[in-house]
Design a protein around this motif. Structure first.
Motif, short mmCIF file in Angstrom:
data_model
loop_
_atom_site.label_atom_id
_atom_site.label_comp_id
_atom_site.label_asym_id
_atom_site.label_seq_id
_atom_site.Cartn_x
_atom_site.Cartn_y
_atom_site.Cartn_z
N LYS A 1 0.84 -1.19 0.00
CA LYS A 1 0.00 0.00 0.00
C LYS A 1 0.88 1.24 0.00
O LYS A 1 1.89 1.29 0.69
CB LYS A 1 -0.88 0.02 1.25
CG LYS A 1 -2.09 -0.83 1.16
CD LYS A 1 -2.90 -0.63 2.40
CE LYS A 1 -4.31 -0.33 2.00
NZ LYS A 1 -5.17 -0.13 3.15
N ARG A 2 0.48 2.20 -0.77
CA ARG A 2 1.22 3.46 -0.80
C ARG A 2 0.81 4.30 0.39
O ARG A 2 -0.37 4.39 0.73
CB ARG A 2 0.94 4.22 -2.08
CG ARG A 2 1.49 3.54 -3.29
CD ARG A 2 1.29 4.42 -4.48
NE ARG A 2 1.75 3.73 -5.67
CZ ARG A 2 1.60 4.18 -6.88
NH1 ARG A 2 0.98 5.31 -7.08
NH2 ARG A 2 2.05 3.50 -7.91
N LYS A 3 1.76 4.95 0.98
CA LYS A 3 1.47 5.83 2.11
C LYS A 3 1.57 7.26 1.63
O LYS A 3 2.63 7.72 1.23
CB LYS A 3 2.45 5.58 3.23
CG LYS A 3 2.39 4.16 3.73
CD LYS A 3 2.49 4.13 5.19
CE LYS A 3 2.34 2.67 5.60
NZ LYS A 3 2.21 2.51 6.97
N TYR A 4 0.46 7.94 1.66
CA TYR A 4 0.41 9.33 1.25
C TYR A 4 0.39 10.21 2.50
O TYR A 4 -0.15 9.83 3.53
CB TYR A 4 -0.84 9.61 0.41
CG TYR A 4 -0.86 8.88 -0.89
CD1 TYR A 4 -0.07 9.30 -1.94
CD2 TYR A 4 -1.66 7.76 -1.08
CE1 TYR A 4 -0.07 8.64 -3.15
CE2 TYR A 4 -1.67 7.08 -2.29
CZ TYR A 4 -0.88 7.53 -3.31
OH TYR A 4 -0.89 6.86 -4.51
N SER A 5 0.97 11.38 2.37
CA SER A 5 0.91 12.32 3.49
C SER A 5 -0.50 12.90 3.56
O SER A 5 -1.16 13.14 2.56
CB SER A 5 1.93 13.43 3.30
OG SER A 5 1.63 14.18 2.15
N ARG A 6 -0.96 13.11 4.77
CA ARG A 6 -2.31 13.61 4.98
C ARG A 6 -2.36 15.07 4.57
O ARG A 6 -1.49 15.87 4.93
CB ARG A 6 -2.69 13.48 6.44
CG ARG A 6 -4.04 14.04 6.76
CD ARG A 6 -4.54 13.51 8.08
NE ARG A 6 -5.56 14.33 8.67
CZ ARG A 6 -6.79 14.46 8.20
NH1 ARG A 6 -7.13 13.84 7.10
NH2 ARG A 6 -7.67 15.20 8.82
#
Length: 86
Positions: free
Chosen positions: A4-9
């Motif tokens: 899963k890609r982790k995107y910044s909020r």
């Protein structure tokens, strides 16, 4: 298996600036919520909270009605920065 890609909020810039009201006459503030074709950008792209997104939508619709912002843009003559003349 794909990770899963982790995107910044994305945070609401109006909440950080403690904005209570978004004025329809302030086109410099509204242009950050519009695409290059003058469509209203959704919350998932701008990072606005629900309260401020609704205020932005209402202000953009009022600015369109008052002719501060165009409703549509001609496909042939796309202007790079339409807010230069204001």
């Amino acid at each position: 298996m794909a990770e899963k890609r982790k995107y910044s909020r994305k945070y609401c810039k109006y909440c950080e600036a403690k904005v209570d009201f978004i004025d329809y006459k302030d086109t410099t503030l509204l242009k950050y919520s519009l695409s290059e074709r003058f469509k209203i950008m959704p919350r998932r792209l701008t990072g606005n909270c629900k309260k401020h997104q609704e205020m932005v939508e209402k202000a953009i619709k009022r600015a369109r009605h008052a002719a501060f912002i165009p409703y549509i843009v001609d496909r042939d003559n796309v202007v790079t920065n339409p807010f230069e003349g204001l």
